[in-house]
Structures are given as C-alpha cells and as structure tokens.
Write an enzyme that holds these catalytic residues in place. Structure first.
Site, PDB file in Angstrom:
ATOM      1  N   ARG A 293       1.030  41.007  80.002  1.00  0.00           N
ATOM      2  CA  ARG A 293       1.856  41.166  78.803  1.00  0.00           C
ATOM      3  C   ARG A 293       2.186  42.645  78.639  1.00  0.00           C
ATOM      4  O   ARG A 293       1.508  43.365  77.907  1.00  0.00           O
ATOM      5  CB  ARG A 293       1.119  40.609  77.593  1.00  0.00           C
ATOM      6  CG  ARG A 293       1.068  39.074  77.619  1.00  0.00           C
ATOM      7  CD  ARG A 293       0.050  38.543  76.656  1.00  0.00           C
ATOM      8  NE  ARG A 293      -1.288  39.011  77.025  1.00  0.00           N
ATOM      9  CZ  ARG A 293      -2.379  38.868  76.280  1.00  0.00           C
ATOM     10  NH1 ARG A 293      -2.305  38.275  75.119  1.00  0.00           N
ATOM     11  NH2 ARG A 293      -3.545  39.318  76.702  1.00  0.00           N
TER      12      ARG A 293
ATOM     13  N   ARG B 166      -1.867  53.929  80.910  1.00  0.00           N
ATOM     14  CA  ARG B 166      -1.185  55.067  80.263  1.00  0.00           C
ATOM     15  C   ARG B 166      -2.203  56.094  79.770  1.00  0.00           C
ATOM     16  O   ARG B 166      -1.911  57.301  79.737  1.00  0.00           O
ATOM     17  CB  ARG B 166      -0.292  54.570  79.135  1.00  0.00           C
ATOM     18  CG  ARG B 166       0.941  53.811  79.662  1.00  0.00           C
ATOM     19  CD  ARG B 166       1.650  53.049  78.566  1.00  0.00           C
ATOM     20  NE  ARG B 166       2.001  53.917  77.453  1.00  0.00           N
ATOM     21  CZ  ARG B 166       2.352  53.480  76.244  1.00  0.00           C
ATOM     22  NH1 ARG B 166       2.382  52.169  76.000  1.00  0.00           N
ATOM     23  NH2 ARG B 166       2.652  54.326  75.298  1.00  0.00           N
TER      24      ARG B 166
ATOM     25  N   ASP C 242       3.797  46.158  77.589  1.00  0.00           N
ATOM     26  CA  ASP C 242       4.200  46.736  76.303  1.00  0.00           C
ATOM     27  C   ASP C 242       5.682  47.066  76.252  1.00  0.00           C
ATOM     28  O   ASP C 242       6.350  47.135  77.281  1.00  0.00           O
ATOM     29  CB  ASP C 242       3.441  48.050  76.077  1.00  0.00           C
ATOM     30  CG  ASP C 242       2.096  47.822  75.419  1.00  0.00           C
ATOM     31  OD1 ASP C 242       1.865  46.723  74.883  1.00  0.00           O
ATOM     32  OD2 ASP C 242       1.270  48.758  75.460  1.00  0.00           O
TER      33      ASP C 242
END
Lengths: 261, 261
Positions: free
Chosen positions: A50, A199, A52
């Site tokens: 999923r 990230r 972002d």
C-alpha cells in the site's frame, strides 16, 4: 470467478496513494474503475504494497477476481485502454489459482529509492527523484546501511502513524549503489516493511553521505528505538516499489513482449 | 558586458517552446526572468536551437550578456534558485568571449528521439517518450535511416511552415539504436535542421520498423521532394535536444560536479 495477478506500473504523483480513499484519487480506484468498465461488475483489487501518496511503482502486484474468464493479454490491454488518461499501466495480467493472494502470499518486497546527486536540480526527472545537491559519499552510505540490515526493532525508522503491532522486521537487503551516472539508489528488500521505513532510511543515509552522520550514529539511532532519533524522512517522489516475489517464484524482469502474447 | 554560455536542461511539457511568445509560457522567458531577478536589468537570451512546443532538452546552449561579472557557478546557482518552480535548469554557466554566439557559432546540433517500444504504455515516462506498442525492427529502421544521411533536398521532411529559404541540409548522422531496454533512440546530428525534420524522420522510420515501409519507400519519399510523401510526424514529447558543438570544441558530457566549482 477466475483470479488474475496484475503487475502494475504507476506514477504516484497525482494520487493520494495506492489505497482507495473516500475523497481523493487513488491508484486502486483507477484500476477498479477500469475493471468495472471491462466487465460491468465492481471487482475489488488487492495490492501487495500500500504505497503512500506520491510514491511510484514499476512492479506493484495486485489480484482481482473477474466474473468471467478472459485471456491474460485481453485483461491487460482492455484495462490499459480504459486507463489511457491516467499514468497507471498494467504490465501483465495472468490467471492464477484462487489461493494466490497478492498481499498475504508475498515473500519479498523490493523497493528502490532514487537520489539525484548533482549540483544542478533535475528538470527532466523532476518529481521522479530526490535532488540532493551536495556530492554524497556512496561508500559511506552503503557501509552505514549494513548496520540496518538484519532483524531489528525498527521503532526509530517507522512513522508514528504506523499501525503494525510489531516493530521488529527482517531487512534482507539494504544496498547503496551509483546508478544512471547522476543517481544514487538505495535498494531495499524484506518480506514486509513498516510505514515510512525506507524513506526514513533514505533521509538518514543522506546525512551519512553528507558526512554529518557516521555509521556509529546510525547504529545508536537504531538502538535508541525512538522515533525522534531518526534523521529527516526523505520525500515520497524518490521511492519506487519495484518488485514483489512469491513463494518458489524468482524475482524477474518482465519482458517488454511476453512470449505468450 | 561579460557574455555567458549557458547549458540548459528542460522538460518542454509546460511551454509553447523555447522562443519567447506574447501570450504563452516559454523556456526563454523563464530564464530571462530569472536573469532579471539576478541582475535587475532585462538581458536577452539567444538559444542555439529553437525547440518546438513540448520538445525537451538535456543540452541546449544559449548565450546572454550580463551587466556585471559573476563567477560561472554563481550565475548557474542563482538562476536555478530563481527558477526552482519551473522544470528548467542551468547545468553550467561559463564566461565566454564577445564573439561567441550560441546560435550562429554552432557547428553540430545533436538530437535524440525516444520511442518507447513495449506492449504496455508508459506510466513513469509518460510525456517523455513516444509509445509505440508494436514491436519495431530496429535494424530495418537503421538501414532505412542511412538513405536519409548525407546532403539532400529535405522538402519531404520539413514542415510546410518551415521558414528556411534552402531545403538542402547535410545530415551528418542518423542512427537508430536500442536503449534502456525498452526504448529505441533515433540519434541525429547536423549543423542545422529544418522545421519538424527529426519528427518527420521519426514518424517515417516508425513505418519502416512496423514493416509497412521499406528503405526503398523512404528513398522514393526523399526523391519526391514533396511534403505529402512524408510519413506521419512523430509527437514532440519524444524529442530531446541533447548537445551543441562549437568550432574546435568536442561534444562532451557535462560532469555532475564541474572541477572548477
């Protein structure tokens, strides 16, 4: 109802992310709408990752049950025709068994974070890479990345909004390599990741590349198990979901013209 | 007034082309506005190639006279800072003599046309390549391209709006190569080109790659000296101005971190 495995490429820029949202555009909604136009019903899509808002994919995988059987190439081409105004593309569609679950059968998830490392910003690749103007030390970044590889409590490197119950993950690979001349890629592979984990790695490893952090600083941040010990979180637009591997299925590069077509 | 040679990269998508227009955004206007903000006056920019609307560049060259002397790196970084909201980037700026003219001193102009050749459309590279779904025969395209290389009257391969008085040009190089796995690149080099000449080549060579035209058909189209004998004109967004060479100066790839900075 026959089940199809879809391999999907998308530019995440215009979407609130993979997952369907009430009020915002999503990759899932775009593909589900195309499937609705293909078969008249409202099939639901299940994705392996999923991603972002703003995150891209070159090898997302999803499954969908359709009310009747079509050839894989027909599903791919029909969905692509219905999505021609969106930057979402089905690379391949193949019929799979009812026990195939894109999310829960996934054994290895591969991501790639693209840093664009030159003095001048990106024009052609704007929105597709993270521009870092200072020359980064790729070897120091790679060395520090090895501190993170393996099984750890990654509380430091996950979003405070992460909903996973368990912060322990096994990071099977975290490599930092020069690529395409002006880019540095962070390649990450694990069965599953925490929210914002890659990230968070990218933002932290950039500090190492700039010489502001050492591998020891990364190790201490990891051991702190404290979100505030993390470096800055890198922007979403440098991140790509590149491949999903399933049991007994090696990672592969899709040929541009599948032999079965 | 010191003269600067600027090497420029841009995404042509949002612009009506290189050249300043009364009512539409242009690359020239973006850079001139940045120069105005740097030095307070209204310097005029002269480009080597006046690219059309939607055409990209990775190595456009322009010259500009500024009212006072700055270090080259300062001009580059200051212009880039003023253009941060636009997909236009100065790769390098260097002081040159008053006899340097980006347009009239140019001896070789290099262009690259990117065809994206796979069954599925482009998502990540949407707007940066021309998607052709049918598998193209690169060797046949390259062979047919050699018919066009050399000195010819290119009336067939120029726009009816082309303002050049003389339709004769010497095409020093026209090569067709596979690149980046899923792409076919048409590399063209000449001292100067006619309006829409490379896009006319690309659209015609695509017909050859599909097996619809032969090298003989291309030869006959060239000999016809008739615009209506040309294949379809390929779209602008696959075309890149990649380099300009000046007298006694070899073509070069700019290093990401110039040694003099």
């Amino acid at each position: 109802m026959p089940r199809y495995k879809l391999t999907v490429e998308y530019d995440g820029t215009p979407y609130a992310g993979w997952q369907r949202q009430a009020d915002e555009p999503s990759v899932q909604a775009v593909i589900e709408e195309a499937a609705h136009r293909l078969c008249g019903t409202n099939p639901v899509l299940f994705g392996a990752g999923r991603t972002d808002s703003g995150v891209h994919a070159t090898g997302q995988v999803a499954h969908i049950d359709l009310p009747k059987a079509y050839a894989g190439g027909t599903v791919r081409d029909a969905l692509n025709a219905h999505m021609r105004d969106e930057p979402v593309v089905i690379l391949s569609a193949e019929e799979v068994g009812a026990d195939f679950d894109a999310r829960f059968s996934a054994r290895k998830r591969w991501y790639r974070y693209r840093i664009f490392n030159r003095r001048a910003p990106a024009a052609i690749l704007r929105g597709k890479v993270w521009w870092v103007s200072k020359l980064l030390d790729t070897e120091a970044m790679h060395e520090a990345a090895q501190v993170l590889a393996g099984t750890h409590d990654f509380t430091t490197f996950r979003s405070t909004h992460c909903q996973a119950k368990n912060p322990i993950r096994t990071l099977e690979k975290l490599e930092v390599v020069r690529a395409n001349g002006e880019e540095i890629h962070i390649v990450a592979m694990a069965q599953s990741f925490l929210h914002n984990q890659i990230r968070s790695f990218a933002g932290t490893l950039k500090l190492v590349g700039e010489g502001r952090w050492t591998a020891t600083d990364v190790s201490e941040a990891l051991k702190a198990k404290d979100r505030t010990a993390c470096g800055p979180v890198a922007p979403p637009y440098g991140l790509y979901l590149t491949a999903i591997e399933y049991t007994n299925e090696p990672k592969r590069t899709l040929p541009p013209y599948p032999a079965k077509d």
